[in-house]
Design a protein around this motif. Structure first.
Motif, PDB file in Angstrom:
ATOM      1  N   GLY A  42       0.819  -1.196   0.000  1.00 49.15           N
ATOM      2  CA  GLY A  42       0.000   0.000   0.000  1.00 49.15           C
ATOM      3  C   GLY A  42       0.852   1.244   0.000  1.00 49.15           C
ATOM      4  N   THR A  90       1.677   4.686   2.394  1.00 47.50           N
ATOM      5  CA  THR A  90       1.538   5.264   3.717  1.00 47.50           C
ATOM      6  C   THR A  90       2.162   6.650   3.754  1.00 47.50           C
ATOM      7  N   GLN A  91       1.619   7.480   4.641  1.00 53.39           N
ATOM      8  CA  GLN A  91       2.138   8.827   4.844  1.00 53.39           C
ATOM      9  C   GLN A  91       2.378   9.049   6.333  1.00 53.39           C
ATOM     10  N   SER A  92       3.441   9.786   6.624  1.00 50.71           N
ATOM     11  CA  SER A  92       3.701  10.134   8.014  1.00 50.71           C
ATOM     12  C   SER A  92       4.340  11.502   8.091  1.00 50.71           C
ATOM     13  N   ARG A 116       0.588  11.737  10.244  1.00 49.90           N
ATOM     14  CA  ARG A 116      -0.775  11.971   9.803  1.00 49.90           C
ATOM     15  C   ARG A 116      -1.229  13.376  10.177  1.00 49.90           C
ATOM     16  N   CYS A 149       6.419   9.800   2.486  1.00 40.12           N
ATOM     17  CA  CYS A 149       5.508   8.979   1.689  1.00 40.12           C
ATOM     18  C   CYS A 149       6.242   7.714   1.274  1.00 40.12           C
ATOM     19  N   HIS A 150       5.593   6.582   1.498  1.00 38.43           N
ATOM     20  CA  HIS A 150       6.209   5.289   1.199  1.00 38.43           C
ATOM     21  C   HIS A 150       5.187   4.389   0.521  1.00 38.43           C
ATOM     22  N   GLN A 151       5.597   3.762  -0.596  1.00 32.59           N
ATOM     23  CA  GLN A 151       4.708   2.826  -1.282  1.00 32.59           C
ATOM     24  C   GLN A 151       5.420   1.508  -1.512  1.00 32.59           C
ATOM     25  N   THR A 152       4.620   0.444  -1.464  1.00 34.24           N
ATOM     26  CA  THR A 152       5.188  -0.904  -1.565  1.00 34.24           C
ATOM     27  C   THR A 152       4.862  -1.583  -2.891  1.00 34.24           C
ATOM     28  N   GLY A 166      -2.537   8.036  -0.704  1.00 32.08           N
ATOM     29  CA  GLY A 166      -2.356   7.774   0.707  1.00 32.08           C
ATOM     30  C   GLY A 166      -3.449   8.432   1.529  1.00 32.08           C
ATOM     31  N   PRO A 167      -3.400   8.258   2.860  1.00 32.48           N
ATOM     32  CA  PRO A 167      -4.450   8.778   3.737  1.00 32.48           C
ATOM     33  C   PRO A 167      -4.345  10.277   3.996  1.00 32.48           C
ATOM     34  N   THR A 206      -1.752  13.872   5.068  1.00 35.95           N
ATOM     35  CA  THR A 206      -1.158  14.495   6.251  1.00 35.95           C
ATOM     36  C   THR A 206      -1.788  15.865   6.422  1.00 35.95           C
TER      37      THR A 206
END
Lengths: 110, 106
Positions: A3, A5-7, A9, A23-26, A102-103, A105
């Motif tokens: 998925g 993800t963002q950090s 949030r 931001c990180h994607q797999t 992503g969700p 920030t």
């Protein structure tokens, strides 16, 4: 899990400080994007990247810096935060014709 | 630039079919039209994409006429949970417009 993800949030910072949003994607998608969305408005493209070490400006790049040393990461840095940069920031990764977001920030600059 | 134009808002009732039209007069000949759905406090979610004629998936249909200057997203039998903002996007342009706020009423 796979998925995007963002950090963090949520982030509150002061005017003039440097802030980095992660931001990180797999999925190993080649494309990655950063958008900002101000309250009640659509999304505006800040920067995008077609591959590692390739980045390009979008509609509103001023005051932002990006890098992409690895395919899976696309950090966004606000070099000297201003109140006008208070917004929700969305990262996305994509294939040729689809973007996956992503969700977000939520950043507040005081 | 493929500037997109959509209605700002639309209302519908549960069970009805909803059609949202987007105009994109300057779309590039090799570009695709994509549609996204966004709920409050969430990132947009990809719905459907197409180049021309008609595309259908499990949630929507997309109609693009031969001149490709517009496209219509069709949502069959909407429910309350379809209340959201819908965006059309010429993919290579990467610019989201203001979107269409769809409100589905009981």
């Amino acid at each position: 899990d796979a998925g995007i993800t963002q950090s963090p949030r949520y982030k509150i910072t002061e005017t003039g400080r440097q802030v980095t949003l992660m931001c990180h994607q797999t999925w190993s998608h080649s494309y990655m994007f950063w958008y900002r969305q101000d309250l009640g408005h659509g999304l505006r493209l800040i920067y995008y990247s077609a591959a590692a070490d390739i980045t390009d400006k979008g509609e509103v790049p001023d005051g932002y810096v990006v890098s992409r040393s690895k395919t899976e990461n696309f950090p966004l840095t606000l070099e000297s935060a201003t109140r006008s940069q208070t917004s929700v920031y969305f990262c996305a990764s994509g294939t040729d014709y689809e973007q996956y977001f992503g969700p977000g920030t939520r950043l507040t600059v005081t | 630039l493929a500037k997109t134009t959509q209605p700002i808002s639309m209302d519908s009732y549960e069970g009805q079919e909803v059609n949202i039209t987007c105009s994109h007069n300057n779309i590039a000949t090799n570009d695709y039209i994509t549609w996204y759905q966004q709920f409050p406090s969430q990132g947009p979610r990809f719905i459907i994409q197409g180049y021309k004629t008609k595309v259908t998936n499990e949630v929507a249909s997309l109609f693009i006429p031969a001149d490709r200057k517009s496209s219509t997203l069709s949502l069959p039998r909407v429910s309350l949970s379809d209340t959201a903002v819908y965006y059309c996007l010429a993919y290579n342009d990467m610019r989201f417009g203001a979107g269409t706020r769809l409100t589905v009423k009981p």
